[in-house]
Enzyme design. Structure first.
Site, short mmCIF file in Angstrom:
data_model
loop_
_atom_site.label_atom_id
_atom_site.label_comp_id
_atom_site.label_asym_id
_atom_site.label_seq_id
_atom_site.Cartn_x
_atom_site.Cartn_y
_atom_site.Cartn_z
N LYS A 272 61.68 -87.02 7.02
CA LYS A 272 60.54 -87.93 6.99
C LYS A 272 60.61 -88.83 5.75
CE LYS A 272 56.58 -87.22 5.26
NZ LYS A 272 55.38 -86.55 4.79
N ASP B 7 55.16 -87.82 10.76
CA ASP B 7 54.34 -86.98 9.90
C ASP B 7 53.18 -86.46 10.73
OD1 ASP B 7 52.59 -89.03 10.20
OD2 ASP B 7 52.29 -89.41 8.07
#
Ligand code: SF4
Length: 207
Positions: free
Chosen positions: A119, A137
């Site tokens: 991420k 996320d």
């Protein structure tokens, strides 16, 4: 109902004029370090300490030589400060030793840095290098699930699925705007479906 990602993006782009991220940064080094610090805390908390951190340690060389206790003192309010201080110093050391003090531009190299997962690496690749990235996320996962764009709970699977349906040229903006939408309207506890600009196309709209 038109649930094509480009259509979703066009609606969200009208709602949120500025799709930029929430972390303050002036260069790739500052973004990388801020992203590492943002784990398990809010972007606002990172922004509150980042000026001081980068005034003391403006580049990889400076941070690589930092005393951990001093870094801990500065970043204390971001939580998990011992591990984070350790990670950002180790990250800076690797940048100096392996990447000529530059932030690398590939997923493989970025995830080799301490404290950097897919991420975080995607944020850097999209924001700094303009690469096509899907940034998964907790907000992205929730909103995409409610919109019916994924049925998976595994972030890597969601990334693969969304990469298949979101055109490359809009993947970064799509990620950022879906994230923003999750913070503004499509919140975890009480989604504000009544005022949500996606209510007419969302299968989960509670109207
Ligand atoms: S209509 Fe409701 S569930 Fe659907 S995206 Fe908007 S806030 Fe989320």
């Amino acid at each position: 109902m038109n649930l094509h990602p480009a259509h979703i993006l066009s609606i969200l782009a009208k709602e949120y004029k500025n799709p930029v991220g929430f972390l303050n940064y002036r260069n790739s080094f500052e973004l990388l370090i801020s992203v590492i610090l943002s784990a398990q805390t809010t972007d606002r908390q990172v922004n509150e300490i980042s000026n001081k951190l980068f005034a003391c340690y403006p580049d990889a060389g400076a941070l690589a030589a930092a005393r951990q206790s001093h870094v801990e003192e500065i970043i204390h309010s971001t939580g998990f400060y011992r591990q984070k201080a350790k990670n950002i110093i180790a990250c800076a050391q690797r940048l100096v030793e392996n990447f000529n003090s530059e932030v690398p531009a590939t997923m493989e190299a970025l995830v080799s840095l301490a404290g950097v997962g897919r991420k975080s690496a995607s944020v850097v690749l999209g924001a700094v290098y303009g690469k096509p990235v899907i940034i998964v996320d907790t907000h992205f996962k929730r909103v995409c699930t409610r919109l019916g764009l994924t049925h998976s709970s595994n972030p890597e699977k969601i990334e693969i699925e969304l990469k298949e349906i979101v055109p490359e040229e809009i993947q970064y903006d799509f990620s950022m705007l879906i994230n923003r939408h999750g913070r503004e309207y499509c919140k975890a506890k009480k989604p504000d479906c009544v005022h949500c600009p996606l209510r007419n196309i969302c299968p989960q709209a509670e109207i």
